[in-house]
Design a protein around this motif. Sequence first.
Motif, PDB file in Angstrom:
ATOM      1  N   ASN A 244       4.766  11.637   3.055  1.00 27.11           N
ATOM      2  CA  ASN A 244       3.571  10.870   3.401  1.00 27.11           C
ATOM      3  C   ASN A 244       3.846   9.376   3.488  1.00 27.11           C
ATOM      4  O   ASN A 244       3.210   8.665   4.281  1.00 27.11           O
ATOM      5  CB  ASN A 244       2.457  11.141   2.390  1.00 27.11           C
ATOM      6  CG  ASN A 244       1.857  12.524   2.554  1.00 27.11           C
ATOM      7  OD1 ASN A 244       1.943  13.121   3.626  1.00 27.11           O
ATOM      8  ND2 ASN A 244       1.252  13.049   1.492  1.00 27.11           N
ATOM      9  N   ALA A 245       4.780   8.882   2.690  1.00 26.17           N
ATOM     10  CA  ALA A 245       5.128   7.461   2.774  1.00 26.17           C
ATOM     11  C   ALA A 245       5.667   7.123   4.158  1.00 26.17           C
ATOM     12  O   ALA A 245       5.302   6.097   4.754  1.00 26.17           O
ATOM     13  CB  ALA A 245       6.147   7.105   1.702  1.00 26.17           C
TER      14      ALA A 245
ATOM     15  N   ASN B 159       0.821  -1.215   0.000  1.00 26.05           N
ATOM     16  CA  ASN B 159       0.000   0.000   0.000  1.00 26.05           C
ATOM     17  C   ASN B 159       0.855   1.266   0.000  1.00 26.05           C
ATOM     18  O   ASN B 159       0.414   2.305  -0.488  1.00 26.05           O
ATOM     19  CB  ASN B 159      -0.975   0.037   1.176  1.00 26.05           C
ATOM     20  CG  ASN B 159      -1.933  -1.148   1.171  1.00 26.05           C
ATOM     21  OD1 ASN B 159      -2.398  -1.564   0.110  1.00 26.05           O
ATOM     22  ND2 ASN B 159      -2.208  -1.698   2.344  1.00 26.05           N
ATOM     23  N   ILE B 160       2.029   1.202   0.572  1.00 24.08           N
ATOM     24  CA  ILE B 160       2.984   2.307   0.516  1.00 24.08           C
ATOM     25  C   ILE B 160       4.342   1.749   0.114  1.00 24.08           C
ATOM     26  O   ILE B 160       4.590   0.548   0.243  1.00 24.08           O
ATOM     27  CB  ILE B 160       3.120   3.026   1.879  1.00 24.08           C
ATOM     28  CG1 ILE B 160       3.524   2.016   2.968  1.00 24.08           C
ATOM     29  CG2 ILE B 160       1.880   3.780   2.243  1.00 24.08           C
ATOM     30  CD1 ILE B 160       3.880   2.671   4.277  1.00 24.08           C
TER      31      ILE B 160
ATOM     32  N   LYS C  61       2.797   7.310   6.760  1.00 20.71           N
ATOM     33  CA  LYS C  61       1.938   6.128   6.709  1.00 20.71           C
ATOM     34  C   LYS C  61       2.622   4.916   7.318  1.00 20.71           C
ATOM     35  O   LYS C  61       1.998   4.136   8.055  1.00 20.71           O
ATOM     36  CB  LYS C  61       1.533   5.840   5.259  1.00 20.71           C
ATOM     37  CG  LYS C  61       0.548   6.843   4.688  1.00 20.71           C
ATOM     38  CD  LYS C  61       0.196   6.519   3.241  1.00 20.71           C
ATOM     39  CE  LYS C  61      -0.743   7.557   2.654  1.00 20.71           C
ATOM     40  NZ  LYS C  61      -1.052   7.273   1.222  1.00 20.71           N
TER      41      LYS C  61
ATOM     42  N   ARG D 270       4.840  13.099  -1.566  1.00 19.16           N
ATOM     43  CA  ARG D 270       4.934  11.644  -1.722  1.00 19.16           C
ATOM     44  C   ARG D 270       5.935  11.037  -0.750  1.00 19.16           C
ATOM     45  O   ARG D 270       5.638  10.047  -0.078  1.00 19.16           O
ATOM     46  CB  ARG D 270       5.332  11.304  -3.162  1.00 19.16           C
ATOM     47  CG  ARG D 270       5.401   9.795  -3.425  1.00 19.16           C
ATOM     48  CD  ARG D 270       5.954   9.474  -4.802  1.00 19.16           C
ATOM     49  NE  ARG D 270       7.365   9.802  -4.918  1.00 19.16           N
ATOM     50  CZ  ARG D 270       7.848  10.686  -5.782  1.00 19.16           C
ATOM     51  NH1 ARG D 270       7.041  11.355  -6.594  1.00 19.16           N
ATOM     52  NH2 ARG D 270       9.151  10.934  -5.837  1.00 19.16           N
TER      53      ARG D 270
END
Length: 297
Positions: free
Chosen positions: A201-202, A170-171, A205, A198
């Motif tokens: 946020n990875a 998902n990531i 998460k 990007r």
Amino acid sequence: YSATTKASVERHFNEYFNFGGFPEISSIIAKRIWLNDIYNKIFFPDLVVRNRIRSENALRLTIRKLAESVKQPTAYNRISNLVKSTGVVCHPNTIMDYVTFLRDACLIFSLTNYVSKFSERETTKKHYFIDNGILHIFLNDDKTFLLENLCAIYLYQKYGDEQLFFYNKNIEVDFYIPEHHTAIQSCYSMRDIQTFEREVNALLKLHSFEHLDKAYIITYDEEKTIIKNDITIKKFSDGIEDTSFTKDNALLELVGLNLANYEVQNVVINYDAKTITTLSYKINAPIIDISPELSET
């Protein structure tokens, strides 16, 4: 320190970044030609002859496709199809054998996905080259590939494949060290806003799935402090900084490789908040290396 010294440091680092860490490379003028000669000397006796390779062309194409896929997880089936697209028949099992031969010859090393199933761990990996100079002969000056490969070399030397993974579910996170609750992203430049979101946020998460004590974004020459979702992306400057973490606050550091910002004899990449690396352009050097003799120039 003088502008001359800073320029010398940057020149030596760029040489290591682009042409790798073979000791002789610093005195070679035609570096790319010399690296091609080294590669060919490894290719024929250590790969073709030793392993009785029937199709040299299939092996050469496999190595090139691995170089072009450094930044992404690559299945043996995919490499097989890429080779077949050139008109050379090559079964996935043959590709698997080739990768084993390349690892045995110390040309590449491989990382597995921390969250993949056992079968996928064996068939889909990220493959990196043991030296940036060897990788560079297959690329057209793609700095993003070289930076991630350089980070991989350093982390692999420090942790090996038993502790070092990538994370892809998902990531996507480039490097994950679960025993140390540490994650690292490699990004040549964060100036583009979409790239910035990007990469950050990875890590955010991943922190929500696997609690991180330390997380880093390795760039080439950028440093800044950012607050995002109660997580601090902290500017790093000279010195070693011990960092503390609370349950609700993980520290992410945007670490640049702009050597001109550092004291020449105390260059630091705050990799684990306790590590000082001093740069050498000798074989198996860490991410950056500044030798004592260089600081005297």
